[in-house]
Design a protein around this motif. Structure first.
Motif, short mmCIF file in Angstrom:
data_model
loop_
_atom_site.label_atom_id
_atom_site.label_comp_id
_atom_site.label_asym_id
_atom_site.label_seq_id
_atom_site.Cartn_x
_atom_site.Cartn_y
_atom_site.Cartn_z
N THR A 1 -5.58 -6.56 -3.84
CA THR A 1 -6.26 -6.16 -2.61
C THR A 1 -5.83 -6.98 -1.40
O THR A 1 -5.68 -6.43 -0.31
CB THR A 1 -7.79 -6.28 -2.82
N ALA B 1 -5.54 -1.38 -6.70
CA ALA B 1 -5.35 -2.71 -6.14
C ALA B 1 -6.42 -3.66 -6.68
O ALA B 1 -6.14 -4.83 -6.95
CB ALA B 1 -5.41 -2.64 -4.61
N ARG C 1 0.83 -1.20 0.00
CA ARG C 1 0.00 0.00 0.00
C ARG C 1 0.87 1.26 0.00
O ARG C 1 0.65 2.18 -0.77
CB ARG C 1 -0.93 0.00 1.22
N LEU D 1 -2.10 -5.89 0.18
CA LEU D 1 -1.73 -4.50 0.42
C LEU D 1 -0.85 -4.31 1.65
O LEU D 1 -0.10 -3.36 1.74
CB LEU D 1 -2.99 -3.64 0.55
#
Ligand SMILES: Nc1ncnc2c1ncn2[C@@H]1O[C@H](COP(=O)(O)OP(=O)(O)O)[C@@H](O)[C@H]1O
Ligand SMILES: [Mg+2]
Lengths: 290, 332
Positions: free
Chosen positions: B124, B118, B93, B127
């Protein structure tokens, strides 16, 4: 060294050196422990009776003891701060491509090759001396009172001298680490819009964290036992203003010929060093993982 | 928008001229591939466009505005590096957010863009991981994610797939093509692999020693290579190049015929089968002793069996013959 057989063979092979090293360490350590429980003063020959923790009590309640602990921590902390910050700065500078980098690098490294006693004497007599020193001369030129460093600020002066000695070490380690940074990461950061400061703070500094940890750990080990620089400059004084634990042990055992108290001080120094080591590993040791 | 124009752009490293002055226009939304052998200056050209190297001469314009003297961050381009160049101490992230953070974007906007990227890139679930805990393909996607969140005028890729294994490479190739379809942003893609160039590009730029040998769509290069270099570089297996009498018969210095344009069976050429490569869908024969060239490669569709040492006859499709003059250039 995978099989049972080869492992057993390996153990037999390294056994002699392990035994030698253990003896090398354990005998002096054991003798120190043993002496620390005796009343053993070379000026009072006698039968050296066992006195329990009396030497420890004596050493710890000595008013110089507290001063020595504070001084030791100040010395280590101050020098670490200066060398790490200065080392990072120098490493960043020396990492830039510029003319004459080779010579500059050698010059930066060279203080490390000067013996501690020699460098301390040079600093004491040629730089910090209030009459003949270079700093006194500069102060004179500027029309200021010469500053008697070793009397008025003994601990700070020693911190300065020792920092000068250790700065090259920190610089060297950090520079090597800096050079192992993938240049594409810096270019990626540049494309991502990071300024020179952001690239330093977000990319270079985290990359250096492991090397900084190594510098701190190694230097702490050596800095806890600074001795020569104190001996040749201030002799621990004025008073106890620049006495650290190592110097206190020396003063107790060798100046007063009190082997028992000196040994007790040595043991306390070992314990203290271990406490510092545990704290350090807790704080920064995680940088060494993975 | 992302129209990039190079005008007499030149690059020297000291006395070595790596890129002689060249002109090139990359239209908005185009997928352009720079292809050429290793060391021909593809990366250098890309880095000139990115602003990571200073030009030695000439001008770069992005959307008509001079960009030659702009620092990389001000050019509005995003780059995906061969080594991915992820920041190892940051989570995925944080890596993807980094350019937005540097741009001083608001927290909500950062989060919105990163979450969107993402999702698009199937990251996702990752992250909160560090790059070191990801596979090669995932790292590649993080690098792409870091590029797309900035919504740049153009993407620059420098051999992004060369560190991946063959299967993953095919998958990522498709993903990047799909990304281009969806974003319709200009992409400049550097590779030494002509298969990547052929499969992905709208426009291929073939480079050799910093020179542009030919610019064109994949099929243009395949059908009408401008010179011997392009003829030999584009297409797999490579085109058979034949000198001597046979070429003279066609009033050329050299003639070229692609393996897929020669059929096994009745024909004017004859040779001995050497190694055969069976791919299932195709079979490649390396034919010797034809009196034309050392080896003639022939591509036969499907599963065809010929033993080594068999003598076979070859029928080239004469209308697919390429003719080149003594200067190496194509004769129309
Ligand atoms: N920083 C540099 N200094 C000197 N020569 C370089 C530098 N970067 C690249 N070159 C030279 O430029 C040529 C092209 O390199 P490059 O663009 O990396 O090729 P490619 O990406 O096509 O393999 C090579 O011969 C390389 O040695
Ligand atoms: Mg390259």
């Amino acid at each position: 060294m995978a099989t049972q057989h080869s492992r057993a063979a390996a153990r037999i092979m390294i056994a002699p050196s392990v035994v030698l090293l253990l003896a090398w360490m354990l005998i002096p350590l054991g003798m120190t422990l043993y002496f620390s429980f005796l009343r053993y003063n070379l000026l009072m020959p006698g039968n050296n009776p066992f006195v329990g923790f009396e030497n420890y009590a004596y050493f710890v309640t000595d008013p110089a003891f507290q001063a020595a602990i504070v001084n030791t921590l100040l010395l280590v902390g101050g020098i670490l701060l200066i060398t790490v910050v200065g080392g990072i700065g120098l490493a960043v500078l020396l990492d830039q491509p510029m003319w004459g980098t080779g010579i500059v690098r050698i010059m930066v490294i060279s203080p490390f090759f000067v013996m501690p006693t020699v460098s301390a004497l040079v600093w004491k007599n040629m730089f910090m001396n209030p009459v003949n020193g270079l700093f006194a001369y500069i102060a004179d030129v500027l029309g200021m009172q010469p500053f008697d460093f070793l009397t008025q600020a003994p601990l700070a002066s020693i911190i300065g001298i020792v920092s000068w000695q250790w700065l090259p070490f920190a610089t060297l380690i950090l520079l090597t680490a800096m050079q192992s940074l993938d240049s594409e990461q810096l270019e990626a950061a540049e494309m991502d819009g990071a300024s020179a400061w952001s690239r330093f703070y977000h990319i270079k500094l985290p990359h250096l964290s492991r090397a900084i940890t190594v510098v701190i750990l190694i230097q702490t080990i050596f800095l806890l036992s600074i001795f020569a620089e104190i001996l040749v400059t201030t002799n621990g004084g004025p008073g106890t203003a620049s006495t650290n634990l190592t110097y206190l042990v020396y003063a107790e055992s060798l100046l007063r010929f009190d082997v028992g108290t000196g040994s007790a001080g040595g043991v306390i120094a070992i314990i203290l060093a271990n406490i510092v080591a545990i704290f350090l590993m807790r704080m920064i040791g995680k940088n060494l993982d993975a | 928008m992302g129209r990039i124009t190079l005008d007499q752009v030149q690059k020297k490293f000291g006395d070595v001229e790596v890129i002689p002055p060249l002109d090139l226009t990359i239209e908005d939304g185009e997928f352009v591939v720079f292809v050429g052998p290793s060391g021909c200056g593809k990366s250098t050209l890309l880095r000139l466009i990115a602003g990571l190297e200073d030009v030695s001469g000439g001008e770069i314009r992005i959307d008509g505005k001079p960009a030659t003297d702009l620092p990389p961050a001000k050019r509005g381009l995003a780059m995906v590096f061969q080594s991915y160049a992820l920041y190892p101490h940051m989570t995925v992230r944080k890596n993807i957010t980094f350019p937005l953070k540097m741009a001083g974007m608001s927290e909500e906007e950062k989060k919105r863009r990163v979450d969107h990227a993402a999702e698009v890139l199937n990251l996702t679930d990752y992250l909160d991981r560090r790059p070191g805990q990801l596979s090669g393909g995932q790292r590649q996607r993080v690098a792409i994610g870091r590029a797309i969140v900035r919504e740049p005028a153009a993407f620059l890729f420098d051999e992004p797939l060369s560190n991946l294994d063959a299967a993953l490479r095919v998958g990522m190739r498709l993903e990047i093509s799909e990304l281009h379809e969806r974003l319709a942003t200009t992409m400049i893609y550097v590779t030494h692999d002509q298969v990547e160039a052929m499969t992905m590009a709208d426009k291929i730029v073939v480079l050799r020693k910093g020179h542009i040998e030919q610019v064109g769509s994949p099929l243009e290069l395949y059908r009408t290579p401008r010179n011997l270099f392009v003829a030999g570089f584009i297409g797999s297996p490579t085109m058979n190049l034949i000198d001597g009498d046979e070429a003279g018969n066609h009033e050329a210095q050299t003639i070229g015929i692609r393996p897929e344009h020669i059929s096994v069976g009745d024909g004017p050429w004859q040779g001995t089968v050497g190694v055969s490569e069976h791919l299932g869908s195709d079979t490649f024969f390396h034919v010797h002793d034809t009196g034309l060239a050392e080896t003639i490669t022939v591509r036969a569709p499907g599963e065809v069996e010929h033993r080594a040492g068999d003598t076979i006859r070859l029928a080239p499709q004469m209308d697919k013959l390429h003719r080149f003059g003594s200067d190496g250039l194509r004769i129309a």
